[in-house]
Scaffold this motif. Structure first.
Motif, PDB file in Angstrom:
ATOM      1  N   PRO A   4       1.053   1.669  -0.874  1.00 56.73           N
ATOM      2  CA  PRO A   4       1.713   2.520  -1.862  1.00 56.73           C
ATOM      3  C   PRO A   4       1.124   2.283  -3.251  1.00 56.73           C
ATOM      4  O   PRO A   4       0.516   1.240  -3.511  1.00 56.73           O
ATOM      5  CB  PRO A   4       3.174   2.062  -1.805  1.00 56.73           C
ATOM      6  CG  PRO A   4       3.102   0.645  -1.325  1.00 56.73           C
ATOM      7  CD  PRO A   4       1.922   0.593  -0.388  1.00 56.73           C
ATOM      8  N   ALA A   5       1.300   3.244  -4.135  1.00 49.25           N
ATOM      9  CA  ALA A   5       0.815   3.093  -5.513  1.00 49.25           C
ATOM     10  C   ALA A   5       1.661   2.082  -6.272  1.00 49.25           C
ATOM     11  O   ALA A   5       1.157   1.345  -7.121  1.00 49.25           O
ATOM     12  CB  ALA A   5       0.830   4.435  -6.233  1.00 49.25           C
ATOM     13  N   THR A   6       2.964   2.046  -5.963  1.00 52.74           N
ATOM     14  CA  THR A   6       3.890   1.091  -6.568  1.00 52.74           C
ATOM     15  C   THR A   6       4.651   0.399  -5.447  1.00 52.74           C
ATOM     16  O   THR A   6       4.725   0.905  -4.327  1.00 52.74           O
ATOM     17  CB  THR A   6       4.890   1.776  -7.514  1.00 52.74           C
ATOM     18  OG1 THR A   6       5.702   2.661  -6.758  1.00 52.74           O
ATOM     19  CG2 THR A   6       4.176   2.533  -8.613  1.00 52.74           C
ATOM     20  N   PHE A   7       5.226  -0.760  -5.764  1.00 54.31           N
ATOM     21  CA  PHE A   7       5.960  -1.499  -4.735  1.00 54.31           C
ATOM     22  C   PHE A   7       6.977  -2.417  -5.395  1.00 54.31           C
ATOM     23  O   PHE A   7       6.654  -3.109  -6.357  1.00 54.31           O
ATOM     24  CB  PHE A   7       4.997  -2.328  -3.885  1.00 54.31           C
ATOM     25  CG  PHE A   7       5.629  -2.951  -2.685  1.00 54.31           C
ATOM     26  CD1 PHE A   7       5.897  -2.203  -1.560  1.00 54.31           C
ATOM     27  CD2 PHE A   7       5.992  -4.291  -2.684  1.00 54.31           C
ATOM     28  CE1 PHE A   7       6.499  -2.769  -0.458  1.00 54.31           C
ATOM     29  CE2 PHE A   7       6.588  -4.868  -1.589  1.00 54.31           C
ATOM     30  CZ  PHE A   7       6.846  -4.103  -0.464  1.00 54.31           C
ATOM     31  N   VAL A  16       3.891  -1.939 -10.491  1.00 59.02           N
ATOM     32  CA  VAL A  16       3.706  -0.533 -10.837  1.00 59.02           C
ATOM     33  C   VAL A  16       2.286  -0.037 -10.557  1.00 59.02           C
ATOM     34  O   VAL A  16       2.044   1.170 -10.558  1.00 59.02           O
ATOM     35  CB  VAL A  16       4.084  -0.255 -12.313  1.00 59.02           C
ATOM     36  CG1 VAL A  16       5.557  -0.507 -12.541  1.00 59.02           C
ATOM     37  CG2 VAL A  16       3.252  -1.078 -13.261  1.00 59.02           C
ATOM     38  N   ASP A  17       1.355  -0.944 -10.302  1.00 57.97           N
ATOM     39  CA  ASP A  17      -0.031  -0.594  -9.980  1.00 57.97           C
ATOM     40  C   ASP A  17      -0.512  -1.560  -8.905  1.00 57.97           C
ATOM     41  O   ASP A  17      -1.051  -2.630  -9.202  1.00 57.97           O
ATOM     42  CB  ASP A  17      -0.895  -0.689 -11.234  1.00 57.97           C
ATOM     43  CG  ASP A  17      -2.364  -0.387 -10.984  1.00 57.97           C
ATOM     44  OD1 ASP A  17      -2.729   0.036  -9.862  1.00 57.97           O
ATOM     45  OD2 ASP A  17      -3.162  -0.590 -11.915  1.00 57.97           O
ATOM     46  N   VAL A  18      -0.306  -1.192  -7.644  1.00 59.51           N
ATOM     47  CA  VAL A  18      -0.627  -2.097  -6.529  1.00 59.51           C
ATOM     48  C   VAL A  18      -2.109  -2.446  -6.526  1.00 59.51           C
ATOM     49  O   VAL A  18      -2.476  -3.612  -6.362  1.00 59.51           O
ATOM     50  CB  VAL A  18      -0.177  -1.499  -5.181  1.00 59.51           C
ATOM     51  CG1 VAL A  18      -0.743  -2.279  -4.010  1.00 59.51           C
ATOM     52  CG2 VAL A  18       1.345  -1.459  -5.104  1.00 59.51           C
ATOM     53  N   LYS A  19      -2.985  -1.475  -6.711  1.00 57.35           N
ATOM     54  CA  LYS A  19      -4.420  -1.770  -6.705  1.00 57.35           C
ATOM     55  C   LYS A  19      -4.775  -2.745  -7.822  1.00 57.35           C
ATOM     56  O   LYS A  19      -5.504  -3.706  -7.606  1.00 57.35           O
ATOM     57  CB  LYS A  19      -5.241  -0.491  -6.848  1.00 57.35           C
ATOM     58  CG  LYS A  19      -6.736  -0.761  -6.767  1.00 57.35           C
ATOM     59  CD  LYS A  19      -7.545   0.477  -7.007  1.00 57.35           C
ATOM     60  CE  LYS A  19      -9.032   0.261  -6.979  1.00 57.35           C
ATOM     61  NZ  LYS A  19      -9.553  -0.980  -7.438  1.00 57.35           N
ATOM     62  N   GLY A  20      -4.260  -2.511  -9.017  1.00 65.05           N
ATOM     63  CA  GLY A  20      -4.510  -3.416 -10.140  1.00 65.05           C
ATOM     64  C   GLY A  20      -3.955  -4.800  -9.876  1.00 65.05           C
ATOM     65  O   GLY A  20      -4.587  -5.810 -10.196  1.00 65.05           O
ATOM     66  N   PHE A  21      -2.754  -4.871  -9.296  1.00 66.36           N
ATOM     67  CA  PHE A  21      -2.140  -6.149  -8.929  1.00 66.36           C
ATOM     68  C   PHE A  21      -3.037  -6.916  -7.960  1.00 66.36           C
ATOM     69  O   PHE A  21      -3.292  -8.106  -8.153  1.00 66.36           O
ATOM     70  CB  PHE A  21      -0.766  -5.891  -8.289  1.00 66.36           C
ATOM     71  CG  PHE A  21      -0.206  -7.053  -7.535  1.00 66.36           C
ATOM     72  CD1 PHE A  21       0.355  -8.136  -8.198  1.00 66.36           C
ATOM     73  CD2 PHE A  21      -0.242  -7.084  -6.153  1.00 66.36           C
ATOM     74  CE1 PHE A  21       0.867  -9.212  -7.502  1.00 66.36           C
ATOM     75  CE2 PHE A  21       0.277  -8.148  -5.448  1.00 66.36           C
ATOM     76  CZ  PHE A  21       0.828  -9.219  -6.123  1.00 66.36           C
ATOM     77  N   ILE A  52       5.066  -6.300   2.569  1.00 68.18           N
ATOM     78  CA  ILE A  52       4.435  -5.046   2.977  1.00 68.18           C
ATOM     79  C   ILE A  52       4.401  -4.927   4.497  1.00 68.18           C
ATOM     80  O   ILE A  52       4.414  -3.822   5.045  1.00 68.18           O
ATOM     81  CB  ILE A  52       3.039  -4.903   2.328  1.00 68.18           C
ATOM     82  CG1 ILE A  52       2.667  -3.447   2.135  1.00 68.18           C
ATOM     83  CG2 ILE A  52       1.959  -5.564   3.118  1.00 68.18           C
ATOM     84  CD1 ILE A  52       3.256  -2.808   0.948  1.00 68.18           C
ATOM     85  N   LYS A  53       4.352  -6.080   5.189  1.00 66.14           N
ATOM     86  CA  LYS A  53       4.360  -6.068   6.665  1.00 66.14           C
ATOM     87  C   LYS A  53       5.717  -5.656   7.215  1.00 66.14           C
ATOM     88  O   LYS A  53       5.795  -5.106   8.302  1.00 66.14           O
ATOM     89  CB  LYS A  53       4.017  -7.445   7.220  1.00 66.14           C
ATOM     90  CG  LYS A  53       2.572  -7.785   7.187  1.00 66.14           C
ATOM     91  CD  LYS A  53       2.203  -9.090   7.857  1.00 66.14           C
ATOM     92  CE  LYS A  53       3.291  -9.862   8.513  1.00 66.14           C
ATOM     93  NZ  LYS A  53       2.850 -11.113   9.124  1.00 66.14           N
TER      94      LYS A  53
END
Length: 54
Positions: A4-7, A16-21, A52-53
């Motif tokens: 997801p984009a956020t989590f 708020v930024d999963v990729k950045g995190f 996430i799992k």
């Protein structure tokens, strides 16, 4: 894996930024001079992975 984009990791932790995190956390882990068991970024990655799992 589709992420997801956020989590919402917990009641007080909202990513708020999963990729950045993930990018930042892995960079911190790579640069950490001591064992992973004392790295806060590693702990957050493990908690994110478990959440996430589920």
């Amino acid at each position: 894996m589709n992420l997801p984009a956020t989590f919402k990791l917990s009641a007080w932790e909202n990513i708020v930024d999963v990729k950045g995190f993930l990018d930042t956390s892995f960079d911190i882990v790579k640069a950490w001079p001591r064992g992973l068991d004392s790295c806060p970024a590693w702990e957050r990655l493990l908690r994110f992975h478990q959440a996430i799992k589920s």
